[in-house]
Write a protein that holds these residues in place. Structure first.
Motif, PDB file in Angstrom:
ATOM      1  N   LYS A  51       0.849  -1.200   0.000  1.00 37.47           N
ATOM      2  CA  LYS A  51       0.000   0.000   0.000  1.00 37.47           C
ATOM      3  C   LYS A  51       0.880   1.244   0.000  1.00 37.47           C
ATOM      4  O   LYS A  51       1.773   1.386   0.832  1.00 37.47           O
ATOM      5  CB  LYS A  51      -0.915   0.023   1.234  1.00 37.47           C
ATOM      6  N   ILE A  52       0.618   2.134  -0.944  1.00 32.11           N
ATOM      7  CA  ILE A  52       1.281   3.436  -0.979  1.00 32.11           C
ATOM      8  C   ILE A  52       0.288   4.492  -0.532  1.00 32.11           C
ATOM      9  O   ILE A  52      -0.763   4.664  -1.152  1.00 32.11           O
ATOM     10  CB  ILE A  52       1.800   3.779  -2.387  1.00 32.11           C
ATOM     11  N   THR A  53       0.596   5.172   0.548  1.00 33.44           N
ATOM     12  CA  THR A  53      -0.256   6.260   1.024  1.00 33.44           C
ATOM     13  C   THR A  53       0.116   7.547   0.288  1.00 33.44           C
ATOM     14  O   THR A  53       1.290   7.887   0.161  1.00 33.44           O
ATOM     15  CB  THR A  53      -0.085   6.471   2.537  1.00 33.44           C
ATOM     16  N   PHE A  56      -2.744  13.360  -0.040  1.00 29.54           N
ATOM     17  CA  PHE A  56      -3.539  14.390  -0.704  1.00 29.54           C
ATOM     18  C   PHE A  56      -4.695  13.743  -1.446  1.00 29.54           C
ATOM     19  O   PHE A  56      -4.756  12.514  -1.587  1.00 29.54           O
ATOM     20  CB  PHE A  56      -2.664  15.193  -1.679  1.00 29.54           C
ATOM     21  N   ALA A  57      -5.597  14.573  -1.930  1.00 32.80           N
ATOM     22  CA  ALA A  57      -6.777  14.082  -2.636  1.00 32.80           C
ATOM     23  C   ALA A  57      -6.395  13.470  -3.983  1.00 32.80           C
ATOM     24  O   ALA A  57      -5.325  13.758  -4.530  1.00 32.80           O
ATOM     25  CB  ALA A  57      -7.768  15.231  -2.842  1.00 32.80           C
ATOM     26  N   GLU A  84      -3.609   4.537  -1.636  1.00 34.14           N
ATOM     27  CA  GLU A  84      -4.663   4.967  -0.717  1.00 34.14           C
ATOM     28  C   GLU A  84      -4.479   6.455  -0.427  1.00 34.14           C
ATOM     29  O   GLU A  84      -3.424   6.877   0.029  1.00 34.14           O
ATOM     30  CB  GLU A  84      -4.593   4.169   0.583  1.00 34.14           C
ATOM     31  N   ASN A  85      -5.499   7.240  -0.719  1.00 35.92           N
ATOM     32  CA  ASN A  85      -5.457   8.682  -0.460  1.00 35.92           C
ATOM     33  C   ASN A  85      -5.933   8.959   0.957  1.00 35.92           C
ATOM     34  O   ASN A  85      -7.040   8.572   1.331  1.00 35.92           O
ATOM     35  CB  ASN A  85      -6.331   9.428  -1.458  1.00 35.92           C
ATOM     36  N   ARG A  86      -5.086   9.633   1.746  1.00 41.87           N
ATOM     37  CA  ARG A  86      -5.444  10.023   3.106  1.00 41.87           C
ATOM     38  C   ARG A  86      -5.147  11.515   3.246  1.00 41.87           C
ATOM     39  O   ARG A  86      -4.128  11.914   3.793  1.00 41.87           O
ATOM     40  CB  ARG A  86      -4.672   9.200   4.142  1.00 41.87           C
ATOM     41  N   ILE A  93      -1.928  14.442   7.866  1.00 44.55           N
ATOM     42  CA  ILE A  93      -2.660  13.238   8.296  1.00 44.55           C
ATOM     43  C   ILE A  93      -2.068  12.000   7.639  1.00 44.55           C
ATOM     44  O   ILE A  93      -1.724  11.012   8.309  1.00 44.55           O
ATOM     45  CB  ILE A  93      -4.160  13.379   7.987  1.00 44.55           C
ATOM     46  N   GLY A  94      -1.948  12.025   6.322  1.00 42.92           N
ATOM     47  CA  GLY A  94      -1.426  10.858   5.617  1.00 42.92           C
ATOM     48  C   GLY A  94       0.024  10.572   5.948  1.00 42.92           C
ATOM     49  O   GLY A  94       0.416   9.410   6.110  1.00 42.92           O
TER      50      GLY A  94
END
Length: 341
Positions: A51-53, A56-57, A84-86, A93-94
């Motif tokens: 998983k790559i966070t 940003f949107a 995954e966008n956080r 946050i991300g």
């Protein structure tokens, strides 16, 4: 046993020298075993999805970069690589979530220059840029561009500075928002040129460009990709780019360095990181695969068309950029009088 006074062997057990030799052998075996386990882990990696966070949107530059990287990493390793966008709090946050992830190579981060700006822009952030991550690769950069309304009759940066000095605070400039590298590029211009121009923040590069087109502002400083169509159409005029070199399809637009502003390089970089303590073998594997992907001619062309200049530096290159840019942006933010939030 060994007599402590004479050094002679005494009955009843092995010598201290033999015991020491055995202990060293055991320690060496343990170290070799540990290294073997790490290598075996890297050799069998990945055995489940990565998983790559993205902090940003979706659809922004960092998301675009992460999805291109994820697609090709999934083919190269092979295995599933998901994005995954956080989003939220300017990326904090991300980035914070990624910093606290298990350092097993399955939770990674693709981020932008926010990583090095946020430590000075916010009073408190959920990560330490030099400690909480292992750099994998410096992926690419996008220059910012200084734009002006053609109706102003300003055709050069020197003309803009002359106008701003003659009429302080009459001109204003749009940016994608407070703390973005375009905003800070505008503030740096004010500092190095000694001019007063009013900042008008918007909610993104698109609205900032529209503000210039609609006459709400006379200037704009934005990342190059969303401005290119308007530059090509002649509806806005580009006075300078803030990258290290001229953009490949805008050969007539000079860099700030060319115009005499030494070290005025304020591009937005995209970096690939893993949580600290991730296996060095996994970091090296990810770095090698990422650089291999980014230097493929087809990918270079695709990224250029998306507004990126491929850098493809490994861990040391990204570490140097982080080490250089945290204090650089701290200085700009301080001189500009921007108070941490």
């Amino acid at each position: 046993m060994i007599d402590d006074k004479t050094g002679d062997r005494q009955p009843g057990g092995p010598s201290r020298r033999i015991m020491l030799r055995s202990a060293c052998a055991l320690a060496g075996t343990a170290a070799a075993s540990s290294l073997g386990i790490r290598r075996a882990h890297a050799a069998g990696y990945p055995d489940h999805p990565i998983k790559i966070t993205v902090p940003f949107a979706p659809a922004g530059p960092t998301d675009i970069m992460a999805r291109i990287l994820a697609t090709h990493l999934g083919e190269a390793l092979p295995g599933n690589v998901i994005v995954e966008n956080r989003a939220g709090a300017g990326g904090n946050i991300g980035i914070g979530l990624a910093a606290r992830a298990e350092p097993d190579g399955y939770a990674l981060l693709v981020t932008s220059s926010a990583y090095v700006v946020n430590p000075s822009l916010y009073a408190k952030i959920p990560y330490e840029p030099a400690k909480d991550f292992a750099p994998i690769a410096e992926l690419a950069t996008s220059p910012n561009v200084i734009l002006v309304d053609p109706k102003l009759g300003i055709n050069s940066l020197a003309g803009l500075i002359a106008r701003a000095k003659a009429k302080p605070n009459e001109l204003n400039y749009a940016s994608p928002g407070v703390g973005t590298t375009p905003h800070l590029s505008g503030e740096l211009l004010k500092i190095v040129a000694g001019v007063e121009i009013t900042h008008v923040p918007f909610s993104g590069a698109g609205p900032a460009v529209q503000a210039l087109l609609g006459g709400t502002t006379q200037l704009a400083v934005v990342a190059l990709p969303p401005a290119r169509p308007q530059i090509e159409a002649g509806t806005v005029k580009a006075l300078a780019v803030t990258g290290a070199r001229r953009w490949f399809d805008l050969p007539d637009v000079p860099t700030m360095v060319e115009l005499g502003y030494k070290d005025f390089i304020t591009d937005t970089f995209q970096g690939f990181l893993a949580p600290a303590k991730t296996s060095p073998e996994i970091v090296a594997l990810l770095a090698a695969k990422s650089i291999e992907i980014l230097t493929t001619p087809k990918i270079v062309e695709q990224l250029r068309n998306d507004g990126f200049e491929v850098i493809a530096n490994g861990p040391d290159g990204l570490k140097k950029r982080i080490d250089d840019e945290v204090p650089k942006w701290r200085g700009v933010i301080s001189k500009a009088g921007i108070k941490p939030v």
